[in-house]
Structures are given as structure tokens and as C-alpha cells.
Design an enzyme around this catalytic site. Structure first.
Site, PDB file in Angstrom:
ATOM      1  CE1 TYR A  66      -4.008   0.473  -0.093  1.00  0.00           C
ATOM      2  CE2 TYR A  66      -3.457   2.746   1.146  1.00  0.00           C
ATOM      3  CZ  TYR A  66      -4.789   2.007   0.286  1.00  0.00           C
ATOM      4  OH  TYR A  66      -5.760   2.557   0.550  1.00  0.00           O
ATOM      5  CD  GLN A  93       7.623  -6.833  -7.852  1.00  0.00           C
ATOM      6  OE1 GLN A  93       7.806  -7.536  -8.876  1.00  0.00           O
ATOM      7  NE2 GLN A  93       6.860  -5.372  -7.690  1.00  0.00           N
ATOM      8  CG  HIS A 131       8.684  -1.692 -13.207  1.00  0.00           C
ATOM      9  ND1 HIS A 131       8.265  -1.817 -14.443  1.00  0.00           N
ATOM     10  CD2 HIS A 131       9.731  -1.821 -12.766  1.00  0.00           C
ATOM     11  CE1 HIS A 131       9.526  -1.375 -14.656  1.00  0.00           C
ATOM     12  NE2 HIS A 131      10.586  -0.799 -14.149  1.00  0.00           N
ATOM     13  CD  GLU A 175       9.241  33.671 -17.850  1.00  0.00           C
ATOM     14  OE1 GLU A 175       9.824  32.755 -18.553  1.00  0.00           O
ATOM     15  OE2 GLU A 175       8.903  34.649 -17.688  1.00  0.00           O
ATOM     16  CD  GLU A 224       5.134  31.289 -20.541  1.00  0.00           C
ATOM     17  OE1 GLU A 224       4.987  31.101 -20.959  1.00  0.00           O
ATOM     18  OE2 GLU A 224       6.269  31.621 -19.501  1.00  0.00           O
TER      19      GLU A 224
END
Length: 366
Positions: free
Chosen positions: A38, A104, A125, A245, A249
């Protein structure tokens, strides 16, 4: 499968129209999906499936109380549908391995013992399977081995599900022991809320994913931002100007336009000065970074990046070291400037947008 033209190359994809939720429920009827871990992907996939009416349990070790408590606060009930990993693997007919890749490898022995014939082993994955010589994750022949890999972080998987948009995902079958591996795989992709599903292999997925994470998706963009910010600051620009910048943006305007209609459309809806400069400098940046991407892909394919992940992330002090590295980023001037910038964003209610609202469509072409 639907045949879609992707830039002149026709590929087959699976949409919700041809594989609706009702079909997914029928395929997975009687199945218990055990989401193991989790952390990042686990919450999103588990909650999405639960909201869609599937039988889901969560396997999370109490030795990691932060994740256990997070699951409990999200509504999972200890002893009922929130269990230790061993018990969840015993109960589950589909075992979703959603712990971190290094983890894992660590939990594989306890999972492997509980993979009785007919169960399905699910990944998001290809890491553990493709690099099995390093991870030692080698499934028995009597289980299905499948993958659904959402093309986004766990929070994006959940947010896109709640917004109704879904998020694209790839899927693959590595081993079909039951004759039902493909339909189980696709049904799970629909169950977690995928916008559409496109076929791949475990190997292709992990090669592209590891390259993308280290490249454009995270590593490259963060490095480019830091470089531009540093140059602007050295030339006397203020932190707020340099950040706006470099980051603001990009994240609040331009990348949203790219997401809506593509890079060419974004260019068409910027000033002529911006267009000309971007078109002139794009090939220079491409030439500069192409050797880096070639080296990156070579390291991914050779297993060098996998070895780095397993060695680093498998250390007992990894979380402490990670915290130090992330704190260094968070406390840098650029991201402190970002924190101040975000705090200044107005918190006014959203304006009502109807079909007659003007000024939001943009140019259709240049």
C-alpha cells in the site's frame, strides 16, 4: 481489439467500449484480488477496483506502520480486508505484486509458497520478471503471470479514475497456465480504471519505463529545470522570476496545452517570438541529449540500472538516505521559490464554463 492509427503506424488497443465493466466483472466473478503493498500504486488500484465492485483485499506488513495506517484510514478493515502479506496471498486468487521492485525480491519467498495452481501473479512493471537473474523472482509453471502497467503514478491513476477520464495502461501475458490469462489480465486493466489498454511485453515495458523515468518523465526534466534556473539566477534574475520562467509557466500553462492537443498546437497558441525561438533551439537540445538517452537505454538493457536499484533500494537505511536526497531538493532555492509561488495562487471558486464561454479554444492551426 480496435485498430488505431498512431502517427502512421496502426496498432491494436482495447477500449472500454469493446471490453466494458460488465464483462470485466463476469471474468473476475469469484476471484479475490490481493493487492500486496500500500505504497505508490497499491492504494489507487485497490480503491479503484473496490469502487468498481470487485472483491479486493490488501496485504500490507504491519512492520511498515505508515502504510498500514494509511490503508486503515482509507477504509480497509484489519482482519477482514486488510491483512498481513502472508494471509492475503493465501486468500487471493490473483496476487498483485505492487510493493517496490527491491521489496519484491525480499518478499518473493513468502509469496511463492502460496502460489497454488490456477492462481494469477500480477505485476504493474516488468522489472522482477525480466531481470529474474538478479531478483530471483521465478514463478512456478502452474500460475498465470500477467501485467497491467498504468502510464502514471498512483495518485494520477486514482485522480483520473475519479474524474472519469481513466489513465492509459499497457498489458502483457508472460505465462498462461489456465488458458484464461489474457482475459484475466484485460479485465483487471478495466477494473483499475484504465482509459484504454495497449499490448506490450514484460521486456518492452520495463525497458521503456526505466528509460522514461530516468529521462523525460522525471530525471531529464528536473535536471533541465535546475540548469535553466541556475543560469537565470547567475545573471541576476530574481528567484520568483527564474522559477516562473522555468517551472510555473511549464506546469500551469504550456504542458496543459500539449496534453490537450499536442506540441504543435501548443506552439501555435504561443507568441511568434516563442515559436521561432523554440523551433530554432529544439534541434540543438535534441542533438545535445541524444547521446545521453542512448547511454541510458544501453544501461537499462544491460541490467546495470536494475543492479543499481536493487543495491541501493535494498539497503536497510534506504528510506533515511532517500529522505536526505529529497529534502535537499525540497530545500533548494528553486523549490522553496516554488513553494512560495504555489501559496500565492488564488483560491477563488472556479468560473462556470459553458458552451458559450469565449477565449478558451485557441487557434486551430498557426
Amino acid at each position: 481489439m480496435a485498430l488505431i492509427d498512431f502517427g502512421g503506424v496502426k496498432e491494436k488497443v482495447i477500449t472500454r467500449k469493446e471490453f466494458p465493466m460488465a464483462k470485466a466483472r463476469k471474468v473476475l466473478k469469484g476471484e479475490t484480488v490481493a493487492v500486496i503493498g500500500y505504497g505508490v500504486q497499491g492504494p489507487a488500484q485497490a480503491l479503484n477496483m473496490k469502487d468498481n465492485g470487485f472483491n479486493v483485499i490488501v496485504g500490507q506488513s504491519k512492520r511498515f506502520p505508515r502504510d498500514w495506517e494509511r490503508a486503515r484510514k482509507d477504509g480497509w478493515r484489519p482482519g477482514k480486508d486488510l491483512l498481513e502479506i502472508e494471509e492475503a496471498c493465501e486468500r487471493g486468487t490473483i496476487i498483485e505484486m505492487l510493493v517496490a521492485d527491491a521489496a519484491q525480491k525480499a518478499i518473493w519467498p513468502m509469496v511463492a509458497k502460496r502460489l497454488t495452481p490456477g492462481k494469477a501473479l500480477y505485476f504493474s512493471h516488468g522489472f522482477s520478471i525480466v531481470y529474474k537473474n538478479q531478483t530471483k523472482v521465478i514463478p512456478p509453471k502452474h500460475v498465470d503471470v500477467i501485467m497491467v502497467a498504468p502510464k502514471g503514478s498512483g495518485t494520477s491513476v486514482r485522480r483520473n479514475f475519479l474524474s472519469g477520464a481513466g489513465i492509459n495502461a499497457s498489458f502483457a501475458v508472460e505465462q498462461d497456465a489456465t488458458g484464461r490469462a489474457l482475459e484475466r489480465c484485460i479485465a483487471l486493466g478495466i477494473a483499475i480504471g484504465s482509459g484504454y489498454l495497449f499490448p506490450t511485453t514484460f521486456k518492452q515495458e520495463v525497458y521503456s519505463d526505466l528509460t522514461g523515468e530516468r529521462g523525460v518523465l522525471m530525471g531529464a526534466i528536473a535536471g533541465i529545470m535546475e540548469a535553466q534556473y541556475e543560469v537565470l539566477r547567475r545573471h541576476g534574475h530574481t528567484p520568483s522570476e527564474a522559477f516562473n520562467e522555468t517551472v510555473e509557466e511549464f506546469t500551469e500553462s504550456l504542458i496543459r496545452l500539449v496534453g490537450e492537443n499536442g506540441m504543435d498546437w501548443m506552439y501555435a497558441n504561443c507568441s511568434a517570438t516563442a515559436q521561432r525561438g523554440a523551433l530554432d533551439w529544439k534541434p540543438k537540445f535534441r542533438k545535445a541529449v541524444t547521446p545521453l538517452f542512448r547511454d541510458l537505454y544501453r544501461r537499462v538493457a544491460s541490467g546495470a540500472e536494475t543492479q543499481r536499484v536493487l543495491q541501493s533500494c535494498g539497503r536497510s537505511d534506504y528510506q533515511q538516505q532517500l529522505t536526505k536526497e529529497l529534502n535537499a531538493m525540497a530545500n533548494s532555492e528553486m523549490w522553496q521559490a516554488g513553494k512560495a509561488t504555489r501559496a500565492l495562487r488564488p483560491k477563488e471558486p472556479a468560473k462556470h464554463i459553458s458552451g458559450v464561454v469565449k477565449g478558451i479554444v485557441g487557434r486551430k492551426s498557426n
